[in-house]
Design a protein around this motif. Structure first.
Motif, PDB file in Angstrom:
ATOM      1  N   MET A   1     -83.416 -44.909  10.448  1.00 29.10           N
ATOM      2  CA  MET A   1     -82.528 -44.631   9.365  1.00 29.10           C
ATOM      3  C   MET A   1     -82.632 -45.149   8.172  1.00 29.10           C
ATOM      4  SD  MET A   1     -79.143 -43.021   8.985  1.00 29.10           S
ATOM      5  CE  MET A   1     -78.020 -43.513   7.603  1.00 29.10           C
ATOM      6  N   HIS A   2     -82.989 -44.395   7.152  1.00 29.49           N
ATOM      7  CA  HIS A   2     -83.440 -44.907   5.799  1.00 29.49           C
ATOM      8  C   HIS A   2     -82.532 -45.380   5.046  1.00 29.49           C
ATOM      9  CE1 HIS A   2     -82.130 -40.883   5.281  1.00 29.49           C
ATOM     10  NE2 HIS A   2     -81.878 -41.357   4.037  1.00 29.49           N
ATOM     11  N   LYS A   3     -82.911 -46.561   4.139  1.00 25.69           N
ATOM     12  CA  LYS A   3     -81.774 -47.166   3.419  1.00 25.69           C
ATOM     13  C   LYS A   3     -81.716 -46.427   2.010  1.00 25.69           C
ATOM     14  CE  LYS A   3     -83.160 -51.710   5.223  1.00 25.69           C
ATOM     15  NZ  LYS A   3     -83.546 -52.991   5.013  1.00 25.69           N
ATOM     16  N   MET A   4     -80.295 -46.147   1.590  1.00 28.88           N
ATOM     17  CA  MET A   4     -79.986 -45.448   0.499  1.00 28.88           C
ATOM     18  C   MET A   4     -79.408 -46.475  -0.752  1.00 28.88           C
ATOM     19  SD  MET A   4     -81.555 -42.723   0.930  1.00 28.88           S
ATOM     20  CE  MET A   4     -80.764 -41.736  -0.612  1.00 28.88           C
ATOM     21  N   GLY A   5     -79.450 -47.862  -0.412  1.00 30.76           N
ATOM     22  CA  GLY A   5     -78.902 -48.488  -1.388  1.00 30.76           C
ATOM     23  C   GLY A   5     -77.321 -48.524  -1.450  1.00 30.76           C
ATOM     24  N   LYS A   6     -77.040 -48.298  -2.694  1.00 34.44           N
ATOM     25  CA  LYS A   6     -75.581 -48.147  -2.920  1.00 34.44           C
ATOM     26  C   LYS A   6     -74.928 -46.750  -2.290  1.00 34.44           C
ATOM     27  CE  LYS A   6     -75.664 -51.038  -7.097  1.00 34.44           C
ATOM     28  NZ  LYS A   6     -75.286 -51.310  -8.362  1.00 34.44           N
ATOM     29  N   LEU A   7     -75.729 -45.875  -2.374  1.00 35.59           N
ATOM     30  CA  LEU A   7     -75.194 -44.632  -1.725  1.00 35.59           C
ATOM     31  C   LEU A   7     -75.026 -44.418  -0.540  1.00 35.59           C
ATOM     32  CD1 LEU A   7     -74.618 -41.808  -2.770  1.00 35.59           C
ATOM     33  CD2 LEU A   7     -77.103 -41.082  -2.597  1.00 35.59           C
ATOM     34  N   LYS A   8     -73.735 -44.344  -0.218  1.00 34.77           N
ATOM     35  CA  LYS A   8     -73.249 -44.231   1.238  1.00 34.77           C
ATOM     36  C   LYS A   8     -73.314 -42.955   2.063  1.00 34.77           C
ATOM     37  CE  LYS A   8     -69.547 -46.136   4.186  1.00 34.77           C
ATOM     38  NZ  LYS A   8     -68.068 -46.727   4.295  1.00 34.77           N
ATOM     39  N   SER A   9     -72.633 -42.113   1.356  1.00 32.71           N
ATOM     40  CA  SER A   9     -72.651 -40.672   1.717  1.00 32.71           C
ATOM     41  C   SER A   9     -72.777 -39.562   0.519  1.00 32.71           C
ATOM     42  CB  SER A   9     -71.282 -40.541   2.414  1.00 32.71           C
ATOM     43  OG  SER A   9     -71.251 -38.663   2.487  1.00 32.71           O
ATOM     44  N   PHE A  10     -73.505 -38.311   0.577  1.00 27.50           N
ATOM     45  CA  PHE A  10     -73.819 -37.683  -0.355  1.00 27.50           C
ATOM     46  C   PHE A  10     -73.894 -36.197   0.255  1.00 27.50           C
ATOM     47  CE2 PHE A  10     -77.031 -36.048  -4.004  1.00 27.50           C
ATOM     48  CZ  PHE A  10     -75.918 -35.440  -4.669  1.00 27.50           C
TER      49      PHE A  10
ATOM     50  N   ILE B   1     -69.408 -34.339  -2.414  1.00 29.68           N
ATOM     51  CA  ILE B   1     -68.650 -35.644  -1.939  1.00 29.68           C
ATOM     52  C   ILE B   1     -69.773 -36.727  -2.312  1.00 29.68           C
ATOM     53  CG2 ILE B   1     -67.753 -36.977   0.010  1.00 29.68           C
ATOM     54  CD1 ILE B   1     -66.169 -34.434  -0.711  1.00 29.68           C
ATOM     55  N   VAL B   2     -69.445 -37.907  -2.903  1.00 28.08           N
ATOM     56  CA  VAL B   2     -70.259 -38.963  -3.185  1.00 28.08           C
ATOM     57  C   VAL B   2     -69.454 -40.310  -2.708  1.00 28.08           C
ATOM     58  CG1 VAL B   2     -71.581 -40.323  -4.950  1.00 28.08           C
ATOM     59  CG2 VAL B   2     -71.369 -37.999  -5.241  1.00 28.08           C
ATOM     60  N   GLU B   3     -70.154 -41.206  -1.835  1.00 28.92           N
ATOM     61  CA  GLU B   3     -69.525 -42.264  -1.399  1.00 28.92           C
ATOM     62  C   GLU B   3     -70.574 -43.540  -1.785  1.00 28.92           C
ATOM     63  OE1 GLU B   3     -66.685 -42.802   2.124  1.00 28.92           O
ATOM     64  OE2 GLU B   3     -67.676 -40.924   2.808  1.00 28.92           O
ATOM     65  N   LEU B   4     -69.988 -44.521  -2.463  1.00 32.63           N
ATOM     66  CA  LEU B   4     -70.839 -45.481  -3.165  1.00 32.63           C
ATOM     67  C   LEU B   4     -70.199 -46.995  -2.560  1.00 32.63           C
ATOM     68  CD1 LEU B   4     -71.125 -44.562  -6.799  1.00 32.63           C
ATOM     69  CD2 LEU B   4     -72.688 -44.069  -4.879  1.00 32.63           C
TER      70      LEU B   4
END
Length: 428
Positions: A1-10, A32-35
């Motif tokens: 699973m790669h890390k996307m920092g603050k981005l939880k869902s896109f 949908i954007v989840e931070l």
């Protein structure tokens, strides 16, 4: 699973989870954007694109010690490219902050009314439609998410030109040294020219075997994919359903009476794309031991609007039987042919239920392609990179009556009109 920092869902969500559209349709949904924290970005954009693309390679010899090289053939047609800004602005120096939490951004696009072909994934090319949302972030690679959808360009097989049967015949004679065997022949026909996936092709045929060998009849549904680029073409044939009949012994005749050949969930015929086309035909053949098989091809159309059987079918209409009577009487009385048929008499009834769609028999494909930037790896794309086209499929198909029954029924219903009626009178 790669890390996307603050981005939880896109992700891109289509309204009512709809995935199949027709020309002129509305593509609606939300991004949908989840931070997990506040995020700065220049803009959040969404694009809608439709492209027909072809590519294949061929090996070429240099005619020297240098060996061979690979030549590439490419062609591309862009049907449309549309964009909307959902957050931020178009100015690259702009800085906006999207706060922590869940955000929903609605979008709406209109598909062109015409000039676009049905979605297709082939051996050397594709006709593909997709949405792509993109975050333009300062001092970082852009993050993207993709979602493909299916477009179906309608082909209504209820039109009269698709209701006529397709018929052909062929004959050959076998030779063995100084002796010539009797002829072997095939006469075959389909019940109509147009079908939808899920329906069955009713094949009627006569196999005459006056040779001294036992032959075996069979029928196969084929798809032909043809790709065009740089003045050349590349063809690929795919075999689908196969139907095998009983052997036909020497000096005998075999026959098929509406034998059914099932159509799997395949792409509709594609005849309105300049870089590729998709055709279908039924191969009816006799396997002859020790000799080349005897074959005929019956071209058909795979459509998108299912056949309307029952009381509303064209073959059961009053006009159809009147036309049959006119043609039979004209042939019997040796009078000139009647005027050409007018295409529309009464509009067909609407469907009670919307069509059912099934995933293509070809399976899923990967959406990652040259459309994505070179500096953006798949790890920077949070969307589902797999896609399977969806095609019309008929579950409740009712097989047609046997060919012999239809022929006898038509004969029983023919009423020969008078000479006056054929010459333009009222028939009284």
């Amino acid at each position: 699973m790669h890390k996307m920092g603050k981005l939880k869902s896109f992700q891109i969500i289509l309204s009512e989870n709809k995935t199949v559209f027709h020309p002129g349709g509305k593509i609606m949904g939300k991004v949908i954007v989840e931070l997990k924290g506040d995020m700065k970005m220049r803009s959040l954009r969404i694009f809608m694109r439709g492209v027909a693309k072809v590519h294949w390679t061929e090996s070429r010899s240099t005619g020297s010690r240098l060996g061979s090289y690979t030549e590439h053939y490419n062609a591309e047609v862009e049907y449309f490219f549309k964009r909307q800004v959902l957050f931020g602005g178009e100015v690259s120096e702009g800085r906006d902050t999207l706060t922590e939490g869940r955000h929903e951004f609605k979008f709406h696009f209109d598909l062109p009314m015409g000039g676009i072909a049905t979605s297709f994934e082939g051996k050397h090319g594709s006709i593909r439609y997709w949405l792509k949302a993109e975050m333009d972030k300062p001092w970082s690679f852009n993050t993207k998410t993709k979602k493909a959808f299916t477009v179906i360009s309608p082909i209504d097989i209820n039109k009269p030109e698709y209701q006529v049967c397709v018929e052909s015949s062929v004959e050959k004679t076998l030779c063995c040294w100084l002796f010539t065997s009797g002829p072997i022949s095939i006469t075959a026909r389909t019940d109509r020219r147009g079908y939808c996936p899920g329906e069955s092709i009713a094949i009627s045929a006569e196999f005459d075997n006056l040779s001294k060998r036992t032959v075996i009849p069979y029928a196969t549904l084929y798809q032909t994919q043809t790709f065009f680029a740089s003045g050349k073409s590349r063809i690929r044939k795919t075999k689908f359903t196969v139907l095998t009949g009983l052997p036909v012994g020497p000096g005998t005749r075999g026959s098929w009476d509406s034998q059914l050949l099932k159509i799997p969930p395949v792409s509709p015929s594609i005849i309105n794309c300049c870089v590729m086309k998709v055709d279908y035909f039924v191969k009816v053949a006799l396997h002859i031991p020790g000799a080349y098989n005897l074959t005929i091809h019956l071209p058909i159309i795979i459509g998108t609007v299912p056949y309307r059987g029952g009381p509303h079918s064209y073959a059961d209409s009053r006009f159809f039987h009147e036309a049959q009577a006119l043609l039979a009487a004209a042939a019997y009385l040796d009078v000139p042919n009647p005027p050409p048929y007018r295409e529309t008499i009464t509009p067909p009834p609407p469907f009670e239920d919307p069509p059912t769609y099934v995933e293509s028999v070809g399976g899923a494909v990967n959406l990652w392609d040259d459309d994505d930037d070179d500096n953006t790896s798949p790890e920077n794309n949070m969307g589902d990179l797999t896609y399977t086209p969806m095609y019309t499929y008929v579950y409740n198909y009712r097989p047609p009556p046997r060919y012999s029954d239809v022929v006898q029924s038509d004969v029983d219903h023919i009423v020969f009109p008078s000479i006056d009626f054929l010459n333009g009178g009222d028939g009284s």
